[in-house]
Design a protein around this motif. Structure first.
Motif, PDB file in Angstrom:
ATOM      1  N   LEU A 293       5.045  12.224  -8.073  1.00 24.86           N
ATOM      2  CA  LEU A 293       5.138  12.562  -6.662  1.00 24.86           C
ATOM      3  C   LEU A 293       5.029  11.324  -5.789  1.00 24.86           C
ATOM      4  O   LEU A 293       5.731  10.348  -5.983  1.00 24.86           O
ATOM      5  N   GLY A 294       4.133  11.356  -4.792  1.00 25.18           N
ATOM      6  CA  GLY A 294       4.018  10.258  -3.852  1.00 25.18           C
ATOM      7  C   GLY A 294       2.711   9.497  -3.986  1.00 25.18           C
ATOM      8  O   GLY A 294       1.902   9.764  -4.887  1.00 25.18           O
ATOM      9  N   PRO A 295       2.443   8.546  -3.074  1.00 26.86           N
ATOM     10  CA  PRO A 295       1.258   7.700  -3.163  1.00 26.86           C
ATOM     11  C   PRO A 295      -0.065   8.449  -3.073  1.00 26.86           C
ATOM     12  O   PRO A 295      -1.061   7.989  -3.628  1.00 26.86           O
ATOM     13  N   PRO A 334       1.607   2.677   4.522  1.00 32.29           N
ATOM     14  CA  PRO A 334       1.385   1.228   4.585  1.00 32.29           C
ATOM     15  C   PRO A 334       0.299   0.738   3.640  1.00 32.29           C
ATOM     16  O   PRO A 334       0.322  -0.419   3.209  1.00 32.29           O
ATOM     17  N   VAL A 335      -0.665   1.591   3.312  1.00 29.80           N
ATOM     18  CA  VAL A 335      -1.684   1.260   2.311  1.00 29.80           C
ATOM     19  C   VAL A 335      -1.584   2.298   1.209  1.00 29.80           C
ATOM     20  O   VAL A 335      -1.743   3.497   1.450  1.00 29.80           O
ATOM     21  N   GLY A 351     -12.942   6.788   0.318  1.00 28.48           N
ATOM     22  CA  GLY A 351     -11.981   7.870   0.160  1.00 28.48           C
ATOM     23  C   GLY A 351     -10.948   7.551  -0.897  1.00 28.48           C
ATOM     24  O   GLY A 351     -11.235   6.897  -1.898  1.00 28.48           O
ATOM     25  N   LEU A 352      -9.719   8.015  -0.669  1.00 28.48           N
ATOM     26  CA  LEU A 352      -8.628   7.747  -1.614  1.00 28.48           C
ATOM     27  C   LEU A 352      -8.130   6.314  -1.535  1.00 28.48           C
ATOM     28  O   LEU A 352      -7.525   5.811  -2.477  1.00 28.48           O
ATOM     29  N   GLY A 353      -8.329   5.659  -0.376  1.00 31.23           N
ATOM     30  CA  GLY A 353      -7.834   4.296  -0.208  1.00 31.23           C
ATOM     31  C   GLY A 353      -6.360   4.242   0.137  1.00 31.23           C
ATOM     32  O   GLY A 353      -5.678   3.281  -0.217  1.00 31.23           O
ATOM     33  N   ILE A 354      -5.860   5.270   0.827  1.00 31.29           N
ATOM     34  CA  ILE A 354      -4.464   5.272   1.272  1.00 31.29           C
ATOM     35  C   ILE A 354      -4.414   5.486   2.777  1.00 31.29           C
ATOM     36  O   ILE A 354      -5.352   6.019   3.374  1.00 31.29           O
ATOM     37  N   GLU A 355      -3.297   5.086   3.387  1.00 29.65           N
ATOM     38  CA  GLU A 355      -3.065   5.345   4.806  1.00 29.65           C
ATOM     39  C   GLU A 355      -1.668   5.925   4.975  1.00 29.65           C
ATOM     40  O   GLU A 355      -0.742   5.543   4.244  1.00 29.65           O
ATOM     41  N   LEU A 361       6.242   9.609   8.859  1.00 28.65           N
ATOM     42  CA  LEU A 361       6.283  10.713   7.914  1.00 28.65           C
ATOM     43  C   LEU A 361       7.195  11.835   8.392  1.00 28.65           C
ATOM     44  O   LEU A 361       7.897  12.462   7.591  1.00 28.65           O
ATOM     45  N   THR A 362       7.205  12.095   9.682  1.00 30.72           N
ATOM     46  CA  THR A 362       7.926  13.267  10.207  1.00 30.72           C
ATOM     47  C   THR A 362       9.311  12.943  10.766  1.00 30.72           C
ATOM     48  O   THR A 362       9.926  13.785  11.403  1.00 30.72           O
TER      49      THR A 362
END
Length: 384
Positions: A293-295, A334-335, A351-355, A361-362
Motif C-alpha cells: 500500500l502506501g507510506p 514529505p516524511v 508516533g508512526l513518524g510520518i507526515e 492528498l486531495t
C-alpha cells in the motif's frame, strides 16, 4: 483528550486508490491510519463513518477498549470490510498515542527489538531471462530474499493456471541455478491454483529450489491447505487477506504454514497484529508482512516488525526494479520510511513518524477501479 473527528480520505494517489483515515483530537494531536481493502475503498469509508458516530467524544488513548467496542458493537461481527475500517482507525489511534506520549509506536508494542527491518523485493519481469537479471540486480543492491511472479497470464483478462505450471517451475529451477544457494527465493501464485495444480507445480522442482510458496490456493478451507501440506515440503507464506486473529488460528494451530503474510491494514490494525504475532511465536511461525500500500501502512508495519521477535522479511515495492512502476510520493508524504539499501531503518520519531500533506492528498479525487476479472481459456472465471 477526546476524539473530535474521524475523517476517511478515499483518494487517488499516484497509480491507485488509497483509503487513509485522519483522527483529530481536542488537544490538536492527530493520527493517520490506512485501510488495506484495495478496490473496495468506498465500502470501508462507509464503515468508518458508522464507527465515527460513537468514536467522537471518546478517549483515543484507550485503544484496546475501542477496538473491542468496534468489533462487538454490531450483531454481525467482523468481516473484511469492518476489520479494514478498524485497522485504519486502530493505526491512527496508535499514532495519536505515540505523539501524545512523545514515543515511537514500537514503544507502545513492547519496545524495539531490532534497529532496522530487512525486506524482500519482487522482480517486475515475468519468468524469463529478464527476471533473473533483475534478481541479480537486487542481490547486488543487498537483498537476500527475492520473490518472483508466475507465468501464464496471456492477456490482461485471460489466465490459464494449468498452462503456467511447467513454464514457471522451469524458470524457478533456472533461477536457483543462476543465483546460487545463499539467497532466499519464493514465488507468489496469488491464490490462482487448485490443490492439484499447486501440488503439480511443487513436484516439478528439485528440493531446495524455493524457500517459500506464497498464496498458492484460496484460504477459505484450511483443510484444503492441510491436503496440500501433505503433498509438498515447500514452506507456505499465507495470510495477507486474513481479517482477524480467528482466521489465522487454524493455520497456526495445525502447523500448516511457516510464514504469516499478515497485513496490519486488513487484520484489525496493530492491536490485532500483536496477538497474531504472539500465537505465531509459540508455533515458530515467522511474520512476513504484506505491504503493497502506501507510506502509512509501511510505517505501521515497520513498528510492528521492530517490536516482535519472530520476524523474517517485510515486503517492499520500492526496490530498484519496481520503483519505475510507481510514483514519487514525497509531495503527499514529505516524511515517510525510506529504504537504506535493502532495509528500513526504524524511526525514533513520536508516533508512526510520518507526515501527510492534506492539500496534496486531495488533489486527485477517488477513481472507481476494478482489478482484472480473469477468465480461463474456456471462458470460466478464475481468481485474480
Amino acid at each position: 483528550m477526546k476524539i473530535v473527528a474521524v475523517r476517511p480520505f478515499p483518494v487517488w494517489v499516484g497509480t491507485r486508490n488509497q483509503l487513509l483515515v485522519k483522527i483529530e483530537t481536542d488537544e490538536g494531536v492527530f493520527g493517520w491510519g490506512e485501510s488495506g481493502l484495495s478496490s473496495r475503498e468506498k465500502a470501508v469509508a462507509g464503515a468508518i463513518e458508522h464507527y465515527a458516530q460513537f468514536l467522537v467524544g471518546r478517549d483515543p488513548m484507550r485503544i484496546g477498549a475501542l477496538w473491542q467496542e468496534m468489533y462487538r458493537s454490531q450483531y454481525f461481527e467482523g468481516g473484511r470490510v469492518l476489520t479494514a475500517a478498524m485497522s485504519a482507525i486502530d493505526i491512527a489511534l496508535h499514532d495519536i498515542k505515540g505523539k501524545a506520549l512523545g514515543v515511537p509506536v514500537y514503544d507502545l508494542l513492547g519496545g524495539k527489538q531490532r534497529d532496522h527491518v530487512p525486506t524482500f523485493a519482487t522482480t517486475a519481469a515475468a519468468p524469463g531471462e529478464a527476471m533473473i537479471e533483475q534478481a541479480r540486480e537486487l542481490m547486488d543492491a543487498g537483498w537476500d530474499c527475492i520473490r518472483f511472479m508466475s507465468a501464464g497470464q496471456e492477456s490482461p483478462d485471460r489466465l490459464d493456471p494449468r498452462r503456467s505450471l511447467a513454464e514457471t517451475a522451469s524458470w524457478m529451477v533456472r533461477a536457483r541455478e543462476a543465483l546460487g544457494t545463499e539467497v532466499a527465493l519464493g514465488i507468489d501464485y496469488h491464490h490462482r491454483l487448485s490443490v492439484a495444480e499447486a501440488a503439480s507445480f511443487c513436484q516439478r522442482m528439485p528440493m531446495g529450489t524455493l524457500d517459500f510458496l506464497e498464496e498458492p490456493i484460496r484460504d477459505e478451507t484450511p483443510a484444503a491447505y492441510e491436503a496440500l501440506r501433505r503433498l509438498t515440503d515447500i514452506p507456505f507464506a499465507i495470510g495477507e487477506e486474513f481479517a482477524s486473529k480467528w482466521q489465522f488460528l487454524p493455520f497456526i494451530e495445525r502447523d500448516i504454514h511457516q510464514f504469516n503474510r499478515i497485513d496490519v491494514c486488513n487484520v484489525g490494525g496493530l492491536t490485532e497484529a500483536m496477538k497474531v504475532a504472539g500465537w505465531s511465536e509459540a508455533h515458530y511461525v515467522d511474520l512476513m508482512p504484506h505491504n503493497p500500500l502506501g507510506p502509512v501502512c509501511t510505517a505501521a508495519t515497520i513498528h510492528l516488525a521492530a517490536a516482535v521477535p519472530n520476524f523474517a522479511w517485510l515486503e517492499t515495492r520500492s526496490s530498484p526494479v519496481e520503483r519505475h512502476l510507481g510514483f514519487d510520493s514525497s509531495e503527499i508524504f514529505p516524511v515517510q520510511p525510506r529504504l537504506e539499501g535493502a532495509v528500513y531503518p526504524v524511526s525514533d520519531a513520536p508516533g508512526l513518524g510520518i507526515e501527510v500533506d492534506e492539500k496534496a492528498l486531495t488533489r486527485e479525487p477517488f477513481r472507481f477501479w476494478e482489478a482484472p476479472h480473469l477468465k480461463r481459456p474456456d471462458g470460466s472465471v478464475t481468481n485474480w
